[in-house]
Design a protein around this motif. Structure first.
Motif, PDB file in Angstrom:
ATOM      1  N   GLY A   1      17.308 -12.061  -7.569  1.00  0.00           N
ATOM      2  CA  GLY A   1      16.676 -11.775  -8.241  1.00  0.00           C
ATOM      3  C   GLY A   1      15.198 -12.067  -7.417  1.00  0.00           C
ATOM      4  O   GLY A   1      15.292 -13.235  -6.134  1.00  0.00           O
TER       5      GLY A   1
ATOM      6  N   SER B   1      18.286 -10.436   0.309  1.00  0.00           N
ATOM      7  CA  SER B   1      18.380 -11.534  -0.439  1.00  0.00           C
ATOM      8  C   SER B   1      18.463 -11.655  -1.686  1.00  0.00           C
ATOM      9  O   SER B   1      19.243 -12.094  -3.156  1.00  0.00           O
ATOM     10  CB  SER B   1      18.011 -12.673   0.314  1.00  0.00           C
ATOM     11  OG  SER B   1      17.500 -12.698   1.192  1.00  0.00           O
TER      12      SER B   1
ATOM     13  N   THR C   1      21.091 -12.598  -4.545  1.00  0.00           N
ATOM     14  CA  THR C   1      21.062 -13.540  -5.450  1.00  0.00           C
ATOM     15  C   THR C   1      20.723 -13.658  -6.883  1.00  0.00           C
ATOM     16  O   THR C   1      20.600 -13.664  -7.398  1.00  0.00           O
ATOM     17  CB  THR C   1      19.553 -14.600  -4.780  1.00  0.00           C
ATOM     18  OG1 THR C   1      18.453 -14.304  -4.725  1.00  0.00           O
ATOM     19  CG2 THR C   1      20.049 -14.851  -3.914  1.00  0.00           C
TER      20      THR C   1
ATOM     21  N   TRP D   1      12.893 -14.773  -7.516  1.00  0.00           N
ATOM     22  CA  TRP D   1      12.379 -16.202  -7.592  1.00  0.00           C
ATOM     23  C   TRP D   1      13.310 -16.923  -7.284  1.00  0.00           C
ATOM     24  O   TRP D   1      13.456 -17.394  -6.070  1.00  0.00           O
ATOM     25  CB  TRP D   1      12.125 -16.770  -8.952  1.00  0.00           C
ATOM     26  CG  TRP D   1      11.973 -18.542  -8.418  1.00  0.00           C
ATOM     27  CD1 TRP D   1      12.985 -19.145  -9.408  1.00  0.00           C
ATOM     28  CD2 TRP D   1      11.077 -18.700  -8.696  1.00  0.00           C
ATOM     29  NE1 TRP D   1      12.700 -20.404  -9.089  1.00  0.00           N
ATOM     30  CE2 TRP D   1      10.731 -20.245  -8.887  1.00  0.00           C
ATOM     31  CE3 TRP D   1       9.673 -18.717  -7.292  1.00  0.00           C
ATOM     32  CZ2 TRP D   1      10.351 -21.529  -8.083  1.00  0.00           C
ATOM     33  CZ3 TRP D   1       9.048 -19.268  -7.890  1.00  0.00           C
ATOM     34  CH2 TRP D   1       9.317 -20.726  -7.328  1.00  0.00           C
ATOM     35  N   SER D   2      14.536 -16.656  -7.045  1.00  0.00           N
ATOM     36  CA  SER D   2      16.778 -17.003  -6.528  1.00  0.00           C
ATOM     37  C   SER D   2      16.437 -16.855  -4.727  1.00  0.00           C
ATOM     38  O   SER D   2      16.606 -17.207  -3.990  1.00  0.00           O
ATOM     39  CB  SER D   2      17.353 -16.867  -7.152  1.00  0.00           C
ATOM     40  OG  SER D   2      17.342 -16.991  -8.511  1.00  0.00           O
ATOM     41  N   ALA D   3      15.837 -15.795  -4.502  1.00  0.00           N
ATOM     42  CA  ALA D   3      16.194 -15.274  -3.043  1.00  0.00           C
ATOM     43  C   ALA D   3      14.889 -16.334  -2.506  1.00  0.00           C
ATOM     44  O   ALA D   3      14.539 -16.766  -1.219  1.00  0.00           O
ATOM     45  CB  ALA D   3      14.940 -13.688  -2.839  1.00  0.00           C
TER      46      ALA D   3
ATOM     47  N   VAL E   1      13.870 -19.136  -3.127  1.00  0.00           N
ATOM     48  CA  VAL E   1      14.157 -20.511  -3.454  1.00  0.00           C
ATOM     49  C   VAL E   1      14.727 -20.277  -1.989  1.00  0.00           C
ATOM     50  O   VAL E   1      15.133 -21.830  -1.376  1.00  0.00           O
ATOM     51  CB  VAL E   1      14.920 -20.922  -4.713  1.00  0.00           C
ATOM     52  CG1 VAL E   1      15.594 -21.912  -4.636  1.00  0.00           C
ATOM     53  CG2 VAL E   1      14.246 -20.837  -5.535  1.00  0.00           C
ATOM     54  N   VAL E   2      15.484 -19.215  -1.633  1.00  0.00           N
ATOM     55  CA  VAL E   2      17.125 -19.641  -0.656  1.00  0.00           C
ATOM     56  C   VAL E   2      16.195 -19.956   0.431  1.00  0.00           C
ATOM     57  O   VAL E   2      16.753 -20.001   2.045  1.00  0.00           O
ATOM     58  CB  VAL E   2      18.161 -18.743  -0.885  1.00  0.00           C
ATOM     59  CG1 VAL E   2      18.831 -18.360   0.103  1.00  0.00           C
ATOM     60  CG2 VAL E   2      19.057 -19.133  -1.995  1.00  0.00           C
TER      61      VAL E   2
ATOM     62  N   SER F   1      18.842 -30.428  -4.694  1.00  0.00           N
ATOM     63  CA  SER F   1      20.013 -29.329  -5.065  1.00  0.00           C
ATOM     64  C   SER F   1      21.268 -30.019  -3.854  1.00  0.00           C
ATOM     65  O   SER F   1      22.145 -29.146  -4.980  1.00  0.00           O
ATOM     66  CB  SER F   1      19.199 -27.838  -4.943  1.00  0.00           C
ATOM     67  OG  SER F   1      19.521 -28.527  -2.881  1.00  0.00           O
TER      68      SER F   1
END
Length: 205
Positions: free
Chosen positions: A36, A30, A34, A38-40, A42-43, A155
């Motif tokens: 990063g 992930s 994504t 944090w982005s991973a 979040v997903v 979102s």
């Protein structure tokens, strides 16, 4: 419940290790997708599958360490992880095809960990489970659906097609959530029945 027996601790430890390894691999994949950590996160945290697998791994780690878990919590977790496999294999599996390492983590989250968690329940479930304990499974779908819908409203992204409010509409959404909640209750009652009728294993502490 009683403290976990040696055999239940061994199986719990194996489930926890497999689950943790699957999470580690998924996180790496992930992050690559994504860009990063944090982005991973979040997903990943949008999905009931991920949240439920994480809860199962945490519970199994606790039991592998020799600590007990409340019978009602284990009933709810076993029901939730079974629903993960049931919904995936009956509704979601054909919607997306995974290859390579993504196929490995997909199988881990939706098939391997659920199967092992159910196996643990079949072998070591607390025989003191009562029929009324099945109501403990109900907060799982209700709280998750509220969480997913709140995130989706912000979102515009909904984790599952049956929760996609703009596409399915309010009435269908209510029916979908009610059906999911009923499925939780029925599966929870089934697991409660299994626990009450399960033979006592000799090595149980």
């Amino acid at each position: 419940m009683d403290r976990p027996s040696p055999a239940s601790r061994i199986l719990a430890g194996a489930i926890a290790l497999l689950g943790a390894a699957n999470f580690a691999l998924q996180l790496v994949l992930s992050i690559n997708e994504t860009g990063g950590l944090w982005s991973a996160l979040v997903v990943l945290t949008r999905f009931f599958t991920i949240l439920t697998n994480a809860a199962v791994v945490a519970a199994m780690l606790r039991m592998a360490a020799g600590l007990s878990m409340d019978r009602r919590v284990m009933l709810a977790l076993t029901t939730a992880i079974a629903i993960v496999a049931l919904v995936y294999h009956t509704v979601l599996a054909g919607l997306q095809t995974f290859t390579g390492l993504n196929a490995v983590t997909d199988t881990g989250f939706h098939t391997v960990i659920p199967a092992l968690a159910v196996l643990w329940w079949l072998l070591f479930a607390d025989r003191t489970v009562q029929w009324r304990d099945a109501v403990w499974v109900l907060p799982f779908p209700v709280i998750y659906c509220a969480y997913a819908l709140a995130r989706g409203a912000v979102s515009g992204l909904y984790p599952y097609p049956f929760l996609d409010l703009p596409k399915v509409g309010g009435l269908v959404l209510v029916v979908n959530i009610a059906s999911l909640t009923l499925a939780f209750l029925l599966v929870g009652a089934m697991f409660a029945a299994i626990a009450r009728r399960r033979p006592i294993l000799r090595d149980r502490a």
